[in-house]
Write an enzyme that holds these catalytic residues in place. Structure first.
Site, short mmCIF file in Angstrom:
data_model
loop_
_atom_site.label_atom_id
_atom_site.label_comp_id
_atom_site.label_asym_id
_atom_site.label_seq_id
_atom_site.Cartn_x
_atom_site.Cartn_y
_atom_site.Cartn_z
N HIS B 12 0.82 -1.21 0.00
CA HIS B 12 0.00 0.00 0.00
C HIS B 12 0.86 1.28 0.00
O HIS B 12 0.59 2.22 0.73
CB HIS B 12 -1.01 -0.02 1.16
CG HIS B 12 -0.41 -0.24 2.53
ND1 HIS B 12 -1.02 -0.99 3.50
CD2 HIS B 12 0.74 0.21 3.08
CE1 HIS B 12 -0.27 -0.98 4.60
NE2 HIS B 12 0.80 -0.24 4.36
N HIS B 59 -1.12 4.45 9.73
CA HIS B 59 0.24 5.02 9.78
C HIS B 59 0.20 6.32 10.57
O HIS B 59 0.47 7.39 10.02
CB HIS B 59 0.77 5.28 8.38
CG HIS B 59 0.82 4.06 7.51
ND1 HIS B 59 -0.30 3.54 6.90
CD2 HIS B 59 1.84 3.26 7.15
CE1 HIS B 59 0.05 2.47 6.19
NE2 HIS B 59 1.33 2.28 6.33
N HIS B 196 10.73 -3.90 2.63
CA HIS B 196 11.09 -2.48 2.57
C HIS B 196 11.53 -1.98 3.93
O HIS B 196 11.06 -2.45 4.95
CB HIS B 196 9.97 -1.61 2.00
CG HIS B 196 8.67 -1.50 2.76
ND1 HIS B 196 7.93 -2.58 3.18
CD2 HIS B 196 7.97 -0.42 3.17
CE1 HIS B 196 6.81 -2.17 3.78
NE2 HIS B 196 6.83 -0.85 3.82
N GLU B 243 5.04 -5.62 8.10
CA GLU B 243 3.64 -5.49 7.69
C GLU B 243 3.07 -6.81 7.13
O GLU B 243 1.86 -6.99 7.09
CB GLU B 243 3.48 -4.39 6.64
CG GLU B 243 3.72 -2.99 7.19
CD GLU B 243 3.68 -1.90 6.12
OE1 GLU B 243 3.61 -0.74 6.50
OE2 GLU B 243 3.73 -2.21 4.90
#
Lengths: 136, 282
Positions: B12, B59, B196, B243
């Site tokens: 996302h 977030h 990431h 995540e």
């Protein structure tokens, strides 16, 4: 993962190079800094901050180190003082910068060099897995 | 009876939101990424779910540093796109399904998964980017084609829930959905990942080999993936690779046997290895 011992759990992350894990202690440490960042989700606050950063920051009760890191946009410094990247994102978005811009700064490279590294497949995990065993 | 028919995972990445909002999808850097979702959008348009349960992480948008709920569910009528520092995204308001969401929350708590009920919150890129990728580039005056129940999991403050806990939570989510009396077709999303790292000198870490193993495992042997400790996610896939525990929450809600109908993997998407998979219950 069966009931890991908390100290061992936390210590394992400390062995990973170039990485600060935002655990509950760091969350306590960075609370005021992160809440200041959250305030920048409102346009009127962004305008007030941009008009006079030092004045705006007075009411947020930051430590000297946090204050200096914010004013100089020392992203690594803010993280060391308990800042979390998703909170800091409100500050760099206010500055008009992207995650990639800030990631490049934290690695010590230019945004062009960093973008090129990503185009070439990103940073190789080899040699970047463990402080105690750099050959991994 | 409500029924889960399929699961979707996708990264996302916030830069996807910026690219859509600035209409830069045709740029050579971005075109292959959007092309990778063309077939998936067709699949979604044909699949026509009534409701999507969208598992993602907030977030620091709806939840500030005062509270970090581990498992939460949005029970409101609607959810506005959050202002993450550059104004609200020009995408449709998300319409919830309060009755189903309340049913799920209550059933799951009685099933020993202690959900945080959220009656008001804004939704950030973690939720709106997956909607764009599967439903297309809709504007603020359009409507998403189905009801969406936001389902945020904490992966910001450590420790997040373990992969195993997320998988078991997905199983409880399924039991809750299947006990809802109305005939509804439900698709469950698990979003975020893949490898990431957005911070420190190791930013930009990508581990294609590990990601590929995870994608294979997600389809074929998710129980093996539930044994991966948090430290392995961080060491091998970067601090934000964690995540992927949310993908296991989605997988727990599906049948043991699933059919993989779509897979896409692309490096780079900004700082991230973008991964996407669609699994149908068989």
């Amino acid at each position: 993962m069966s009931e890991p011992k908390l100290t061992a759990y936390l210590d394992e992350f400390e062995d990973i190079p170039g990485t600060l894990i935002f655990n509950t202690q760091r969350s306590r440490q960075g609370f005021n800094l992160n809440q200041f960042c959250m305030s920048l989700m409102k346009d009127e606050n962004r305008k007030a901050f941009k008009a006079n950063e030092a004045e705006y920051l007075k009411s947020w009760n930051l430590t000297e180190a946090q204050l200096k890191a914010v004013l100089t946009r020392d992203w690594t410094g803010m993280m060391k003082e308990g800042g979390n990247i998703y909170f800091l994102a409100k500050l760099f978005s206010t500055d008009g910068h992207s995650f990639q811009h800030v990631a490049a700064i934290m690695t010590g490279s230019t945004q062009e060099e960093y973008a090129q590294m990503m185009l070439e497949g990103g940073r190789n995990p080899k040699g970047n897995r463990s402080k105690s065993n750099p050959s991994l | 009876m409500a029924k889960i028919t399929a699961g979707v995972t996708t990264s996302h990445v916030p830069a996807i939101a910026a690219t859509i909002d600035l209409k830069k999808q045709a740029l050579p850097y971005w075109a292959p990424i959007f092309k990778g979702f063309e077939e998936s959008k067709k699949w979604m348009a044909e699949h026509k779910p009534d409701v999507c349960i969208l598992i993602y992480n907030d977030h620091a948008s709806a939840f500030d540093a005062t509270i970090f709920p581990t498992f939460a569910i949005g029970c409101a009528d609607e959810f506005l796109p959050a202002d993450e520092g550059w104004g609200r995204r020009p995408v449709p308001t998300v319409k919830g399904h309060p009755d189903l969401a309340c049913h799920i929350a209550q059933k799951m708590i009685l099933d020993e998964f202690d959900m945080t009920v959220v009656n008001k919150m804004d939704v950030d890129h973690g939720l709106t980017v997956p909607l764009n990728l599967l439903f297309g580039d809709l504007g603020p005056n359009d409507e998403w084609p189905c009801k969406i129940i936001p389902f945020p999991i904490n992966v910001v403050q450590y420790p997040p829930p373990t992969g195993k806990r997320c998988y078991n939570m997905g199983q409880a989510l399924r039991r809750a959905i299947e006990s809802y009396p109305e005939d509804l077709k439900v698709v469950v999303f698990g979003t975020g990942g893949m490898s990431h790292q957005l911070q420190g000198t190791r930013a930009g870490l990508i581990n294609k080999e590990w990601d590929t193993r995870f994608l294979n495992g997600l389809t074929q042997d998710p129980v093996a993936l539930t044994k991966i400790p948090h430290s392995e996610y961080v060491r091998e896939t970067g601090s934000e690779g964690i995540e992927m525990v949310m993908w296991l929450a989605m997988r727990g809600a599906l049948n043991e046997n699933v059919k993989e109908v779509r897979r896409f993997y692309h490096v780079p998407c900004s700082n991230t290895a973008l991964g996407h998979i669609i699994l149908e219950n068989v």
